[in-house]
Write a protein that holds these residues in place. Structure first.
Motif, mmCIF file in Angstrom:
data_model
loop_
_atom_site.group_PDB
_atom_site.id
_atom_site.type_symbol
_atom_site.label_atom_id
_atom_site.label_comp_id
_atom_site.label_asym_id
_atom_site.label_seq_id
_atom_site.Cartn_x
_atom_site.Cartn_y
_atom_site.Cartn_z
ATOM 1 N N UNK A 34 0.905 -1.084 0.045
ATOM 2 C CA UNK A 34 0.051 -0.105 0.066
ATOM 3 C C UNK A 34 0.833 1.274 0.066
ATOM 4 N N UNK A 35 1.743 1.235 0.826
ATOM 5 C CA UNK A 35 2.697 2.367 0.769
ATOM 6 C C UNK A 35 3.435 2.643 -0.552
ATOM 7 N N UNK A 42 -3.617 4.701 -8.608
ATOM 8 C CA UNK A 42 -5.018 4.855 -8.301
ATOM 9 C C UNK A 42 -5.439 3.679 -7.212
ATOM 10 N N UNK A 43 -4.613 2.606 -7.467
ATOM 11 C CA UNK A 43 -4.870 1.255 -6.574
ATOM 12 C C UNK A 43 -4.124 1.551 -4.997
ATOM 13 N N UNK A 74 -4.669 0.435 0.753
ATOM 14 C CA UNK A 74 -4.538 1.162 2.038
ATOM 15 C C UNK A 74 -5.549 0.670 3.010
ATOM 16 N N UNK A 75 -6.539 0.379 2.548
ATOM 17 C CA UNK A 75 -7.680 -0.149 3.227
ATOM 18 C C UNK A 75 -7.555 -1.491 3.462
ATOM 19 N N UNK A 116 -18.104 -2.906 -2.762
ATOM 20 C CA UNK A 116 -18.523 -2.169 -3.844
ATOM 21 C C UNK A 116 -17.807 -1.902 -5.070
ATOM 22 N N UNK A 117 -16.278 -1.404 -4.742
ATOM 23 C CA UNK A 117 -15.617 -0.975 -5.747
ATOM 24 C C UNK A 117 -14.656 -2.103 -6.262
ATOM 25 N N UNK A 118 -14.286 -3.249 -5.481
ATOM 26 C CA UNK A 118 -13.573 -4.136 -5.852
ATOM 27 C C UNK A 118 -14.491 -5.304 -6.389
#
Length: 384
Positions: A301-302, A310-311, A316-317, A375-377
């Motif tokens: 994530x970092x 954009x990923x 991060x989540x 929802x988004x993935x």
């Protein structure tokens, strides 16, 4: 994509671990019980350049990225002395100002954040908004004599009593009377800015507060990035927040497992160490695997954040979710390995229960992360 740490990052990790090791859990626990601040540890971390590793060099920082700040955050926590305000001041505030602030704002705030002489708190949560930031009612209206007038109430704001200013998420009333998201830097000594502590169920060095803005006057330059920054400024800080919370959780998980494994090696019952029993060894081993997976997710994530990919939002989540669950399981396994001693402050594990349990809730709840991924993935219908 290479996740192998550079020589500089390995040196950074070693240097931070060495510094934090001089303090440890005993230091944090003593400060928390006495209601004192972690002034010495914060000041040393700032002087050494650790707090400013991700701040651009031209503003006194190290010019690194979120990978470097995650290393700093994790190693301090792994020594048993986590600093919650790293998540807020160097991660959220510095990221927002560096990416969305004006030149004057960068020059005013970033050098102090980098060397630790300035602390910034962050205020987004409200009693009646919770995870739904669209319901934020704190608002800023133009003052006819110049600047802004800020009114509202924030809830569960960390470290206000040791902050120089608070980065406040509000709704700005533009010239047409339309309310738009905006962020303001509000000095904590501003007239009309008041706060009161929230009594928590666990002891920590950083306290939580309800914050009130009663017609606080702010100059034009308090609006971060100008009137057009809006959501871009806000989102610039949310991913660093999740990444550094994940890094801190990973560090606490490592600390708990180190203590649990050491106890299981040394504690003998019926003629052999308790770690020889699978009922003790397996939960610790399982928790270690989970922490290592969470560390990998956090590094990914970092790295994505540093690449402006954009990923990074989803990553991060995912990292925050994985690290919170891993830390909770690591502390639980360590407490269980210690038996009754696991609940004793002397052994340094029991006091972590509240800290790691909180990371399942804040800065974004486990359930909201699952909603995001669904929802988004996965492309599932929105459920809220």
């Amino acid at each position: 994509m290479d996740f192998a740490e550079t020589d500089e990052q390995r040196m950074l990790r070693s240097a931070v671990a060495s510094m934090a090791g001089k303090y440890g859990h005993e230091y944090i626990w003593a400060k928390a019980k006495a209601g004192e601040k972690t002034t010495e540890l914060w000041a040393e971390a700032g002087k050494a350049g650790f707090l400013g590793v991700a701040v651009p060099e031209e503003y006194g920082g190290g010019g690194g990225g979120m990978v470097d700040l995650a290393i700093v955050t994790e190693e301090i926590a792994a020594a048993g002395c986590p600093l919650l305000l790293i998540v807020v001041s160097p991660a959220i505030a510095a990221s927002v100002i560096a990416t969305s602030g004006t030149q004057d704002q960068r020059e005013r705030w970033l050098p102090g954040i980098a060397d630790g002489t300035v602390k910034i708190s962050f205020a987004i949560t409200e009693p009646d908004a919770g995870s739904n930031s669209h319901n934020i009612t704190t608002s800023a209206r133009p003052d006819p004599d110049g600047g802004w007038r800020l009114t509202g109430h924030k809830y569960y704001i960390s470290g206000v009593d040791e902050s120089d200013a608070t980065l406040v998420v509000a709704r700005m009333q533009d010239s047409k009377g339309t309310l738009r998201p905006a962020m303001f830097m509000v000095p904590t000594d501003s007239p009309g800015y008041t706060y009161q502590p929230i009594e928590m169920a666990f002891v920590a060095a950083e306290r939580q507060f309800s914050v009130f803005f009663d017609d606080v006057h702010l100059p034009d330059e308090a609006l971060i990035g100008g009137e057009e920054a809006g959501l871009k400024a806000l989102f610039a800080g949310l991913n660093p927040e999740r990444i550094t919370v994940a890094a801190q959780s990973n560090g606490l998980g490592r600390y708990a497992l180190e203590k649990g494994a050491a106890y299981a090696r040394d504690r003998s019952v019926w003629g052999k160490p308790i770690g020889a029993h699978q009922a003790v060894a397996h939960p610790l081993a399982k928790a270690h695997i989970e922490v290592e997976l969470a560390r990998l997710a956090t590094t990914r994530a970092a790295w994505l954040y540093d690449q402006n990919d954009p990923a990074a939002g989803e990553a991060a989540n995912v990292a925050k979710y994985a690290a919170a669950e891993a830390a909770i399981n690591a502390v639980d396994a360590s407490v269980q390995a210690h038996g009754g001693n696991g609940m004793s402050a002397e052994y340094g594990i029991g006091p972590l229960i509240g800290s790691v349990r909180t990371t399942r809730i804040a800065p974004v709840s486990r359930e909201m992360i699952l909603n995001f991924v669904a929802q988004h993935t996965l492309g599932l219908p929105k459920s809220y």
